[in-house]
Motif scaffolding. Structure first.
Motif, PDB file in Angstrom:
ATOM      1  N   PRO A   6       0.825  -1.203   0.000  1.00 28.26           N
ATOM      2  CA  PRO A   6       0.000   0.000   0.000  1.00 28.26           C
ATOM      3  C   PRO A   6       0.866   1.263   0.000  1.00 28.26           C
ATOM      4  N   SER A   7       0.425   2.255  -0.767  1.00 23.22           N
ATOM      5  CA  SER A   7       1.161   3.514  -0.821  1.00 23.22           C
ATOM      6  C   SER A   7       0.660   4.439   0.282  1.00 23.22           C
ATOM      7  N   ALA A  11      -2.916   7.060   2.544  1.00 20.51           N
ATOM      8  CA  ALA A  11      -3.394   6.781   3.904  1.00 20.51           C
ATOM      9  C   ALA A  11      -3.926   8.052   4.556  1.00 20.51           C
ATOM     10  N   ASP A  12      -4.768   7.879   5.556  1.00 20.98           N
ATOM     11  CA  ASP A  12      -5.280   9.018   6.322  1.00 20.98           C
ATOM     12  C   ASP A  12      -4.245   9.360   7.404  1.00 20.98           C
ATOM     13  N   GLU A  18      -3.399   3.587  12.924  1.00 19.38           N
ATOM     14  CA  GLU A  18      -4.488   2.664  12.559  1.00 19.38           C
ATOM     15  C   GLU A  18      -4.335   2.197  11.115  1.00 19.38           C
ATOM     16  N   GLU A  19      -3.900   3.095  10.258  1.00 19.56           N
ATOM     17  CA  GLU A  19      -3.703   2.717   8.854  1.00 19.56           C
ATOM     18  C   GLU A  19      -2.625   1.637   8.738  1.00 19.56           C
ATOM     19  N   PHE A  20      -1.526   1.813   9.480  1.00 13.28           N
ATOM     20  CA  PHE A  20      -0.472   0.790   9.460  1.00 13.28           C
ATOM     21  C   PHE A  20      -1.017  -0.536  10.008  1.00 13.28           C
ATOM     22  N   GLU A  21      -1.788  -0.440  11.088  1.00 11.18           N
ATOM     23  CA  GLU A  21      -2.369  -1.663  11.662  1.00 11.18           C
ATOM     24  C   GLU A  21      -3.225  -2.387  10.632  1.00 11.18           C
ATOM     25  N   PHE A 142       1.082  12.150  -8.188  1.00  7.86           N
ATOM     26  CA  PHE A 142      -0.217  12.148  -7.515  1.00  7.86           C
ATOM     27  C   PHE A 142      -0.767  10.725  -7.425  1.00  7.86           C
ATOM     28  N   GLY A 143      -1.498  10.492  -6.334  1.00  9.24           N
ATOM     29  CA  GLY A 143      -2.220   9.233  -6.216  1.00  9.24           C
ATOM     30  C   GLY A 143      -3.568   9.354  -6.906  1.00  9.24           C
TER      31      GLY A 143
END
Ligand code: DX5
Ligand code: ZN
Length: 221
Positions: A6-7, A11-12, A18-21, A142-143
């Protein structure tokens, strides 16, 4: 198995832990870090501060995709953070061969990325030294952009070039990866997929990750 990363760009940041989790809970063990300088690409992202955050989290490997001019200036500090790969752009340096050797001397695996308009032929004479080629399937910066499907033959061409080597080459595909484009990339020889928006916006991140991981390459690795 296909490596899905995941890039973090998608992520938020307010909920980074939490995103890493959720990456770990999705059964993945690495993230992709896009470092942008506002010169090589028309956008700024983050630098060593984000690399530190991933290190402090401690449960994820990571690769650093340097979308910066003069990448030579950053690789020493970056290498201290022990990324799996440091990836630089072919278009960003005058001395690619020297830079690849420097990255390897610093104890990291070396990747080179090429923009959509760049021919894979430019990699011919550094191919024996490379650990990874990153094929950009959007214009970098850009994503959330649309996958450029005319890049599929480029992935296949790099895969063919890799076959002539006597050791495996990782082929990472980055930009606009969805289930469909990811599968198409893997059919052409991708071994690593970066997923930004599609992963972090998925209602079921684990199922999405599993579906992408299940694909198989042409058997280079
Ligand atoms: C674009 C970056 C990508 C980006 C991918 O310049 O290199 O890694 O984060 O994002 P998605 O998957 O949303 O296209
Ligand atoms: Zn990237």
């Amino acid at each position: 198995m296909i490596v899905v990363s995941p890039s973090v760009l998608a992520a938020d940041l307010l909920f980074l832990h939490e995103e890493f989790e959720s990456v770990v809970q999705a059964g993945l063990d690495s993230v992709h870090l896009d470092v942008m300088d506002g010169h090589f690409v028309p956008n700024l992202s983050y630098g060593l501060n984000m690399v530190h955050a991933v290190k402090r989290y401690g449960q994820l490997k990571f690769d650093c995709h340097l979308m910066v001019t003069e990448p030579e200036r950053y690789i020493v500090d970056l290498a201290l953070m022990k990324p799996e790969f440091i990836t630089v752009h072919y278009e960003a340096t005058n001395h690619l061969h020297r830079l690849i050797y420097r990255i390897k001397e610093l104890g990291c695996q070396a990747g080179v990325s090429i923009n959509p308009a760049t021919s894979p032929e430019v990699l011919k004479y550094v191919m024996p030294d490379l650990d990874m080629v990153l094929v950009m399937t959007v214009n970098p910066g850009f994503g959330g952009q649309q996958f450029i499907s005319t890049m599929l033959p480029k992935i296949a061409a790099i895969s063919e070039m890799a076959i002539s080597r006597n050791r495996p080459l990782s082929i990472q595909v980055d930009g606009g990866i969805t289930l469909d484009s990811g599968r198409a990339a893997v059919r052409e020889g991708a071994t690593h997929l970066v997923a930004g928006a599609s992963f972090f916006q998925s209602p079921d991140r684990a199922a999405f990750a599993r579906a992408l991981q299940q694909d198989r390459t042409r058997g280079l690795e």
